[in-house]
Write an enzyme that holds these catalytic residues in place. Structure first.
Site, mmCIF file in Angstrom:
data_model
loop_
_atom_site.group_PDB
_atom_site.id
_atom_site.type_symbol
_atom_site.label_atom_id
_atom_site.label_comp_id
_atom_site.label_asym_id
_atom_site.label_seq_id
_atom_site.Cartn_x
_atom_site.Cartn_y
_atom_site.Cartn_z
ATOM 1 N N TYR A 142 92.663 -72.915 43.460
ATOM 2 C CA TYR A 142 94.007 -73.476 43.622
ATOM 3 C C TYR A 142 93.927 -74.922 43.138
ATOM 4 C CZ TYR A 142 98.180 -75.353 45.934
ATOM 5 O OH TYR A 142 99.380 -75.988 46.193
ATOM 6 N N ASP A 183 96.071 -70.276 40.821
ATOM 7 C CA ASP A 183 97.154 -71.197 40.487
ATOM 8 C C ASP A 183 96.534 -72.428 39.822
ATOM 9 O OD1 ASP A 183 99.297 -72.888 40.321
ATOM 10 O OD2 ASP A 183 99.788 -72.859 42.455
ATOM 11 N N HIS A 300 105.836 -67.998 44.154
ATOM 12 C CA HIS A 300 105.053 -67.457 43.052
ATOM 13 C C HIS A 300 105.105 -65.934 43.113
ATOM 14 C CE1 HIS A 300 102.656 -71.224 42.009
ATOM 15 N NE2 HIS A 300 103.273 -71.561 43.128
#
Length: 553
Positions: A142, A183, A300
């Site tokens: 992330y 991500d 998302h």
């Protein structure tokens, strides 16, 4: 085998149960980001899922922030697992290893980069089509967001990218296949952005420059004949964006949308969630990769990838697995854990000083310590037990009185004071008359006394009737005046929102917003079009109507 990545924006996204959500994704390895759960708040329902073994990385700086987790089916149990990219968080056997060259980072930088719970690495055994057994390392990340208001976060993001590349290339050089997914918080190409023209210097963005260096620009076949142990050529990375490998020209394929503006309704978003694979793995084993915009629950959507190889389970999970945590393993803990008092006040400042700053200005904090409510109740009970009995009974008796009007705390009741004065005067005069009559009755005959008493009773009745008429005439306007005054007072204090104007294009009522960004206009209110955000060419999207709310409205 199938692998999935999804930024869930909080572990509470799985409202129907984590097992049900994992089963619906139907994958062997499921990597989630932004769990927003810390080590002390991890519950058994999130950590122990029937049919899966899980591995969590937590933020050590603040609660309800960042965090990643990897769920593996029992049929895809890894042979090694490790938290972080630096190796500083590894204190057990079964680590992945291969940390690369870290000489470009200071020890303090390395500690900060791994302190926010942004990486989880698992290593698996796979069986390829040629019946050759190999290893596959999955790096679940992330990546930080570059806050334009905080320059130190921009540098932090670039340092994280650099460390990620060093670690991934070191593992690849050691002979294992590598998948980097999660991500990444940067859209690579203009085709991956809803409106790249609005982004100043799109190609000059440091994050995009790093992606150009990390990813291979040509086809995967171009690097298959090269020696992976040698340094890659300039702008010729060792990894491939598997989505663009199968969908090189697909437009409007976004994975993230703003929930504040309703941009998902108009598909006004960006593609910042990826599955990167080393070139050889992408060319030989990947069958398909795609996005799942129909799956809601977060800002998302998931991204999935399918490989032709099969994953081989390890005999037992590595030590980092959550099922080995003391609170979930079912073993008796040491008695000292229940007797030693932890000084929370001294530990809190150290936690706050670790991070350079928040990732987002309006990031909402979740997973607040649930023991806070119980501690408040305990304090209240303790306070009640300290109060002496006499004072306690006095408080109880006083609380039985009817509750007064709230307006009495703001304005004195003059009318009630005047009524009390009249009643007191009339009562005192009546008592004087009775006392005088009793003195006179001692000197007159019984008949005269009876006549005098009847006369006094009649006069008192006339006084009572006259006084009641006066009160009727005075009370009615007083009540009306007080009601009018209170109505005006509450209108001035609790005035509602200003009436919404209509936008010029759609002729629809606008929505009221408040400026939250720090600056001269923070706290000010304004009206904008109520439709969801979208491209300027979309007639169904929000128009450019804007109007400040005047002061006093």
């Amino acid at each position: 085998m199938k692998i999935v990545t999804w930024n869930i924006n909080g572990i509470r996204t799985f409202k129907g149960g984590i097992k049900r959500a994992l089963d619906l994704l139907d994958a062997d390895i499921i990597c989630v980001q932004e769990t927003k759960v810390t080590r002390d708040l991890l519950d058994e329902g999130s950590a122990i899922v029937d049919g899966y073994n899980s591995y969590f990385s937590y933020s050590r700086g603040r609660s309800g922030y960042s965090g990643v987790a990897t769920y593996c089916r029992d049929s895809a149990t890894p042979l090694a697992a490790e938290e972080g990219l630096t190796g500083l968080l590894t204190n057990h056997d079964g680590a992945v290893g291969c940390y690369g060259d870290q000489t470009g980072f200071s020890s303090e930088e390395l500690q900060l980069l791994d302190n926010e719970g942004r990486a989880m690495i698992t290593k698996h055994r796979i069986m390829c089509q040629d019946q050759e057994e190999k290893t596959l390392t999955v790096i679940n990340v992330y990546c930080p967001r570059a806050d334009p208001e905080k320059p130190e976060r921009k540098q932090f993001k670039l340092q994280f990218y650099k460390l990620l590349q060093h670690r991934a290339e070191a593992v690849l050089k050691a002979g294992s296949h590598v998948i980097v997914l999660g991500d990444v918080n940067t859209s690579h190409r203009p085709i991956d952005h809803c409106d790249p023209c609005e982004t100043n210097e799109f190609e000059d963005n440091p994050g995009r420059k790093w992606l150009n260096e990390f990813l291979h620009n040509g086809s995967p076949e171009d690097v298959l004949d090269e020696d992976p142990k040698q340094a890659p050529e300039l702008n010729s990375g060792r990894f491939v964006d598997t989505f663009r490998l199968f969908h090189p020209t697909r437009t409007n394929a976004f994975t993230c949308w703003s929930t504040l503006t309703g941009a998902r309704q108009t598909n006004y978003g960006t593609r910042i969630d990826y599955i990167f694979a080393d070139c050889k793995l992408a060319e030989e084993q990947f069958v398909a990769t795609d996005i799942m915009p129909e799956v809601e629950g977060s800002d998302h959507c998931p991204v999935w990838g399918k490989l032709s190889c099969s994953v081989l389970p390890s005999s037992k999970p590595p030590p980092l697995c959550t099922r080995y945590l003391p609170e979930f393993v079912g073993k008796q803990q040491k008695l000292s854990r229940f007797l030693i008092k932890v000084d929370q006040k001294s530990s809190q400042p150290e936690q706050k000083s670790v991070l350079p700053g928040s990732q987002e200005d309006d990031e909402r904090t979740e997973n607040v310590n649930p023991s806070g409510a119980n501690s408040v109740k305990k304090r209240l009970l303790a306070a009640d037990s300290v109060i002496p009995k006499g004072k306690k009974t006095k408080m109880q008796s006083s609380s039985s009185k009817p509750q007064g009007n709230l307006l009495s705390f703001f304005k004195p009741k003059v009318a009630n004071l005047k009524d009390q004065e009249k009643e007191t005067t009339f009562t005192s005069s009546q008592s004087d008359q009775k006392a005088k009559a009793s003195r006179d009755s001692s000197t007159v005959t019984p008949a005269a006394a009876e006549e005098t008493e009847r006369a006094s009773d009649a006069s008192s009745q006339r006084c009572t009737v006259l006084d009641a008429d006066k009160q009727k005439n005075t009370v009615q306007p007083t009540v009306a005046q007080s009601k009018g005054a209170s109505l005006g007072f509450w209108k001035s204090v609790l005035h509602g929102p200003p009436p919404a104007p209509s936008c010029k294009v759609h002729r629809e009522p606008c929505v009221l917003r408040t400026v939250k960004k720090e600056g001269p206009n923070v706290g000010k209110q304004f009206f904008v079009c109520a439709r969801p955000q979208g491209h300027a060419s979309n007639p169904e999207a929000r128009c450019n109507f804007f109007e400040w709310v005047e002061k006093g409205k």
